[in-house]
Design a protein around this motif. Structure first.
Motif, PDB file in Angstrom:
ATOM      1  N   ARG A 130      34.600  40.408  46.881  1.00  0.00           N
ATOM      2  CA  ARG A 130      35.006  41.170  45.685  1.00  0.00           C
ATOM      3  C   ARG A 130      36.327  41.878  45.933  1.00  0.00           C
ATOM      4  O   ARG A 130      36.544  42.445  47.008  1.00  0.00           O
ATOM      5  CB  ARG A 130      33.944  42.221  45.346  1.00  0.00           C
ATOM      6  CG  ARG A 130      32.658  41.653  44.801  1.00  0.00           C
ATOM      7  CD  ARG A 130      31.636  42.767  44.630  1.00  0.00           C
ATOM      8  NE  ARG A 130      31.971  43.645  43.525  1.00  0.00           N
ATOM      9  CZ  ARG A 130      31.605  43.429  42.258  1.00  0.00           C
ATOM     10  NH1 ARG A 130      30.875  42.366  41.970  1.00  0.00           N
ATOM     11  NH2 ARG A 130      31.933  44.276  41.306  1.00  0.00           N
ATOM     12  N   GLN A 132      38.523  44.585  43.680  1.00  0.00           N
ATOM     13  CA  GLN A 132      38.598  45.396  42.447  1.00  0.00           C
ATOM     14  C   GLN A 132      37.591  44.926  41.385  1.00  0.00           C
ATOM     15  O   GLN A 132      37.966  44.606  40.259  1.00  0.00           O
ATOM     16  CB  GLN A 132      40.016  45.361  41.872  1.00  0.00           C
ATOM     17  CG  GLN A 132      41.059  46.007  42.748  1.00  0.00           C
ATOM     18  CD  GLN A 132      42.437  45.976  42.114  1.00  0.00           C
ATOM     19  OE1 GLN A 132      42.586  45.818  40.903  1.00  0.00           O
ATOM     20  NE2 GLN A 132      43.460  46.097  42.936  1.00  0.00           N
ATOM     21  N   ARG A 133      36.391  44.831  41.763  1.00  0.00           N
ATOM     22  CA  ARG A 133      35.277  44.465  40.856  1.00  0.00           C
ATOM     23  C   ARG A 133      35.318  43.007  40.406  1.00  0.00           C
ATOM     24  O   ARG A 133      34.493  42.559  39.636  1.00  0.00           O
ATOM     25  CB  ARG A 133      35.216  45.406  39.639  1.00  0.00           C
ATOM     26  CG  ARG A 133      34.904  46.854  40.010  1.00  0.00           C
ATOM     27  CD  ARG A 133      34.735  47.702  38.776  1.00  0.00           C
ATOM     28  NE  ARG A 133      35.894  47.714  37.911  1.00  0.00           N
ATOM     29  CZ  ARG A 133      36.979  48.456  38.118  1.00  0.00           C
ATOM     30  NH1 ARG A 133      37.026  49.268  39.168  1.00  0.00           N
ATOM     31  NH2 ARG A 133      37.997  48.426  37.287  1.00  0.00           N
TER      32      ARG A 133
END
Lengths: 343, 225
Positions: A130, A132-133
């Motif tokens: 992942r 940043q999301r």
């Protein structure tokens, strides 16, 4: 000591080779960066996307590939790691890294990781991480993309733009010229455009990166080398000093029998050189045995042993022997032949 | 007339300065001719060993002249002194001073190698000397494996390796029993009388008196008779 010198030298060479490998292998004529930026590794560079169109319109230019570079943190099942993330249009050969496994990024949500990063965080092709999301699936592993402190990863330009949040910005433009057009003339044409951009031939840009690396690392490595050699010389000096002290009576006998000081000095020097030669051979053998194992324990280490590294290590070892012999020789000078009469 | 290989003229040696100055040897004149064995006797601290050290150029004299085979040793450099010790003077010490890390044969070879002889030649000479002294079968051993008498014979062989004109011995029988001591005395005597060397022996051993051509007694740094 020689083992440490070899290790440091090989690590430095490996770092030079690995961290500049990606830049060196670009099949392009020129790099375009923001004015005042002259290298890829230790700089920021922001260009407007319209620069690409202006440069693409120049005579002699075949193709211009935009590249957006950002430093970010990736979350993996084994923990968070920092990445030098490079976004480029999928399929643009000018920006694609050299792969050792898998395939290049073809679509959004895909990522190619440096192999050392993948080994360090135990990621394999097909795993996800992942940033940043956003989730990215690993499609390939690259080489020549390990800068030791940080490793490179590659995603699509669209994904990189989404991560940065600015649509009209890129970091570098990779310019491919029409066959037969000299890189110098392309660079001159780009520079004439103005607009706070600078351009470099591929060779020049590679050299700039090399110089940047050397400026940052060489003094550190050189200082460690010198301290290592000094410690080695001190250890050797103490060993030989003890040996001369223990054999003081024998040296007095030799002097009484008619050995010249120069003969005895050269004997101590030979001992220092022999000890250093044996230590060097042992260090080299140990290095050769351990070097292949090093990446298993520290994946980001890149070792490259060259004749130059071996030569430098042996040079330092020779200096160690010469410096290390000084104190024992001074001790030897203070042995008097009349000491043979001591009870 | 052939000049004596070893000549000491009015030789002195002092240690320290001012109030601390000690004169270990004062105004000693002595010459040892080729083929002569001179025995220097005297109580401990009388200056015998200091005198021997100066005669062997191991210790610089502070006054007078020391001449070895016609060469004034005060005119020699450090290398010149080393050379004269190597080629002209043989030393025999009370404590043998053999190098234990080397074999018996290597100990005898040592001065020959220092003098620049090639290994086969020096080995041949060393073996011949060891055979002459009855130590041929012991040549591969290390000194600690030998008896005191054998070690001293090795030391004499080493002293004679470069065929020196002068042989200096410091208490050569001091650490030996009667039989071994007698053997060493005989070797020193032969070295002077059969080989024509100037031999100077410093000793307390009264047995040596019978073999010496001259006996000199030292006391408080001077020759008494």
């Amino acid at each position: 000591m020689v083992l440490l010198l070899l290790f440091l030298g090989a690590m430095y060479q490996g770092l030079r080779s690995e961290s500049n490998g990606y830049v060196r292998e670009r099949p392009v004529s020129a790099w375009v960066a923001q004015d005042n930026t002259n290298n890829f590794l230790r700089s920021s560079s922001y260009l407007r996307t319209w620069h690409r169109d202006s440069i693409a319109a120049l005579p002699g230019v075949a193709r211009v590939t935009p590249m957006l570079r950002l430093v970010t943190t990736a979350e993996t099942p084994m923990g968070a790691g920092t990445l030098f993330l490079i976004g480029y249009p999928p399929g643009a050969a000018a920006a694609e890294p050299h792969l050792v496994a898998g395939r290049q990024v073809a679509d959004s949500g895909e990522i190619v990781l440096d192999r050392a990063f993948a080994r360090k965080y135990r990621l394999v092709i097909g795993d996800t991480l992942r940033i940043q999301r956003h989730e990215y699936r690993v499609t390939g592993l690259s080489s020549g993309t390990n800068a030791v402190m940080v490793q490179f990863a590659f995603i699509s330009l669209a994904d990189a733009v989404a991560l940065v949040g600015f649509r009209s910005i890129v970091s570098f433009l990779l310019v491919e010229g029409i066959p037969g057009v000299p890189a110098d003339s392309l660079v001159a044409r780009v520079r004439r455009l103005g607009g706070r951009v600078n351009a470099f031939t591929q060779d020049q840009f590679v050299a700039n990166n090399q110089a940047e690396l050397q400026a940052g690392l060489l003094p550190v490595v050189a200082a460690v080398d010198v301290f290592t050699a000094l410690v080695g010389a001190m250890v050797l000096a103490l060993l030989l000093y003890s040996a001369v002290s223990e054999r003081r009576e024998d040296y007095a006998v030799l002097k009484a029998l008619g050995a010249r000081n120069s003969t005895l000095r050269s004997s101590v020097l030979k001992q220092a050189l022999l000890a250093t030669a044996m230590g060097s051979a042992a260090g080299l053998c140990t290095y050769l045995a351990l070097a292949p194992l090093a990446p298993r324990f520290v994946p980001q280490i890149a070792l490259a042993l060259s004749p130059m590294v071996v030569g430098q290590a042996l040079g330092f070892a020779l200096a160690m022997a010469l410096v290390g012999a000084i104190l024992p020789i001074v001790r030897l000078e203070r042995v008097y032949p009349a000491e043979v009469f001591r009870a | 007339m052939i000049p004596a290989p070893l000549v000491l003229q009015d030789v002195g040696r002092s240690f320290g300065e001012g109030d601390q100055k000690v004169e270990a040897v004062r105004g000693v004149s002595l010459s040892v001719a080729a083929g002569e064995l001179v025995l220097v006797m005297g109580p401990s601290g009388s200056g015998k060993t200091t005198l021997l050290s100066m005669a062997g150029s191991l210790l610089p004299h502070t006054s007078g002249l020391v001449t070895v085979v016609g060469q004034r040793i005060d005119q020699l450099t450090s290398d010149g002194l080393a050379d004269i010790r190597l080629r002209t003077i043989g030393f025999v010490f009370q404590a043998f001073r053999l190098i234990d890390a080397l074999s018996v044969e290597e100990n005898v070879e040592l001065p020959l190698n220092l003098a620049g002889n090639r290994r086969p030649k020096s080995r041949e000479r060393a073996r011949a000397l060891l055979e002459m002294f009855g130590l041929g079968p012991r040549r591969a051993l290390h000194p600690h494996a030998l008896s005191g008498g054998e070690q001293q014979r090795v030391a004499i062989a080493r002293a004679l390796a470069n065929d020196p004109a002068v042989l200096l011995a410091d208490e050569p029988t001091g650490n030996l029993g009667a039989r071994a001591g007698a053997e060493v005395i005989r070797l020193l005597h032969d070295s002077a009388h059969q080989r024509g060397r100037a031999v100077m022996v410093v000793s307390h051993d009264a047995r040596l008196r019978g073999y010496a051509d001259r006996v000199i007694t030292m006391e408080d740094g001077v020759i008494r008779d």
